[in-house]
Design a protein around this motif. Structure first.
Motif, mmCIF file in Angstrom:
data_model
loop_
_atom_site.group_PDB
_atom_site.id
_atom_site.type_symbol
_atom_site.label_atom_id
_atom_site.label_comp_id
_atom_site.label_asym_id
_atom_site.label_seq_id
_atom_site.Cartn_x
_atom_site.Cartn_y
_atom_site.Cartn_z
ATOM 1 N N HIS A 219 7.834 0.254 -10.821
ATOM 2 C CA HIS A 219 7.436 0.464 -9.430
ATOM 3 C C HIS A 219 5.998 -0.023 -9.242
ATOM 4 C CE1 HIS A 219 7.261 3.684 -5.978
ATOM 5 N NE2 HIS A 219 6.541 2.631 -5.678
ATOM 6 N N PHE A 220 5.120 0.416 -10.146
ATOM 7 C CA PHE A 220 3.707 0.046 -10.000
ATOM 8 C C PHE A 220 3.467 -1.429 -10.300
ATOM 9 C CE2 PHE A 220 0.301 3.367 -9.616
ATOM 10 C CZ PHE A 220 -0.528 2.566 -8.856
ATOM 11 N N TYR A 221 4.078 -1.966 -11.354
ATOM 12 C CA TYR A 221 3.872 -3.390 -11.671
ATOM 13 C C TYR A 221 4.236 -4.268 -10.478
ATOM 14 C CZ TYR A 221 4.244 -1.855 -16.616
ATOM 15 O OH TYR A 221 4.102 -1.229 -17.817
ATOM 16 N N ALA B 150 0.833 -1.208 0.000
ATOM 17 C CA ALA B 150 0.000 0.000 0.000
ATOM 18 C C ALA B 150 0.868 1.259 0.000
ATOM 19 C CB ALA B 150 -0.935 0.001 1.205
ATOM 20 N N LEU B 151 1.917 1.260 0.805
ATOM 21 C CA LEU B 151 2.838 2.400 0.828
ATOM 22 C C LEU B 151 3.505 2.578 -0.532
ATOM 23 C CD1 LEU B 151 4.436 4.652 2.244
ATOM 24 C CD2 LEU B 151 6.072 2.881 2.958
ATOM 25 N N PHE B 152 3.987 1.491 -1.126
ATOM 26 C CA PHE B 152 4.606 1.575 -2.448
ATOM 27 C C PHE B 152 3.604 2.041 -3.501
ATOM 28 C CE2 PHE B 152 8.312 -1.646 -1.757
ATOM 29 C CZ PHE B 152 9.048 -0.662 -1.119
ATOM 30 N N GLY B 153 2.335 1.628 -3.367
ATOM 31 C CA GLY B 153 1.302 2.097 -4.293
ATOM 32 C C GLY B 153 1.092 3.598 -4.179
ATOM 33 N N VAL B 154 1.010 4.084 -2.953
ATOM 34 C CA VAL B 154 0.877 5.528 -2.724
ATOM 35 C C VAL B 154 2.054 6.272 -3.356
ATOM 36 C CG1 VAL B 154 0.986 7.323 -0.930
ATOM 37 C CG2 VAL B 154 -0.519 5.363 -0.626
ATOM 38 N N LEU B 155 3.258 5.774 -3.107
ATOM 39 C CA LEU B 155 4.458 6.433 -3.638
ATOM 40 C C LEU B 155 4.495 6.387 -5.165
ATOM 41 C CD1 LEU B 155 7.131 5.254 -1.047
ATOM 42 C CD2 LEU B 155 6.119 7.543 -1.274
ATOM 43 N N ALA B 156 4.066 5.277 -5.765
ATOM 44 C CA ALA B 156 4.052 5.182 -7.228
ATOM 45 C C ALA B 156 3.121 6.225 -7.828
ATOM 46 C CB ALA B 156 3.647 3.776 -7.668
ATOM 47 N N VAL B 157 1.961 6.411 -7.229
ATOM 48 C CA VAL B 157 1.023 7.424 -7.729
ATOM 49 C C VAL B 157 1.608 8.825 -7.544
ATOM 50 C CG1 VAL B 157 -1.255 8.463 -7.402
ATOM 51 C CG2 VAL B 157 -1.012 5.967 -7.403
ATOM 52 N N ILE B 158 2.169 9.088 -6.376
ATOM 53 C CA ILE B 158 2.767 10.404 -6.116
ATOM 54 C C ILE B 158 3.914 10.675 -7.084
ATOM 55 C CG2 ILE B 158 4.143 11.739 -4.457
ATOM 56 C CD1 ILE B 158 2.379 10.462 -2.237
ATOM 57 N N PHE B 159 4.832 9.702 -7.226
ATOM 58 C CA PHE B 159 5.977 9.899 -8.122
ATOM 59 C C PHE B 159 5.517 10.063 -9.568
ATOM 60 C CE2 PHE B 159 9.107 7.458 -5.165
ATOM 61 C CZ PHE B 159 9.067 8.495 -4.259
ATOM 62 N N GLY B 160 4.513 9.288 -9.973
ATOM 63 C CA GLY B 160 3.991 9.412 -11.334
ATOM 64 C C GLY B 160 3.374 10.773 -11.581
ATOM 65 N N ALA B 161 2.569 11.227 -10.640
ATOM 66 C CA ALA B 161 1.938 12.551 -10.787
ATOM 67 C C ALA B 161 2.968 13.665 -10.731
ATOM 68 C CB ALA B 161 0.886 12.742 -9.691
#
Length: 128
Positions: free
Chosen positions: A48-50, A11-22
């Motif tokens: 990161h997201f995969y 979940a933390l990595f998912g949050v970070l992937a969205v933040i880094f992508g945006a």
């Protein structure tokens, strides 16, 4: 490693992937285009997201097969891969420290090992 911990890390990595992508798409896009690093940054976010999703799947499989210790080994390799592969590419893009490109393949190897361990974790004999 408990499945709850893997789920929290995913979940933390998912949050970070969205933040880094945006952040890359909006705040950093001009700088990444100017330095020729946009594709590299997008690769970092994609992998990161995969592997965040793979990590989440491994956690859910760990709930179904808690005796399968290889699943947890696979999770550690996915975590290492995200940190080393994507982390080195993010840092390379933001700092232009070119030697970081030399450690990126270690993260790629961690991803490969994670997938291979996941593959063998459901062989004919399912070791615990």
């Amino acid at each position: 490693m408990k499945t709850e911990l893997i789920i929290r890390i995913a979940a933390l990595f998912g949050v970070l992937a969205v933040i880094f992508g945006a952040f890359g798409a909006h705040a950093l896009e001009n700088m990444l285009v100017e330095t020729g690093r946009l594709d590299t940054y997008e690769t970092a976010v994609s992998y990161h997201f995969y592997h965040t999703l793979a990590l989440l799947a491994v956690a859910l499989l760990g709930r179904l097969y808690p005796e399968n210790s290889r699943l947890f080994t696979s999770a550690w390799f996915f975590i290492a891969g995200i940190l080393i592969f994507s982390g080195s590419l993010y840092t390379l893009c933001l700092s232009d420290v070119s030697w970081l490109g030399a450690i990126t393949p270690i993260g790629g190897l961690a991803f490969i090992l994670g997938w291979m361990i996941l593959l063998v974790s459901f062989g004919k004999r399912n070791p615990s």
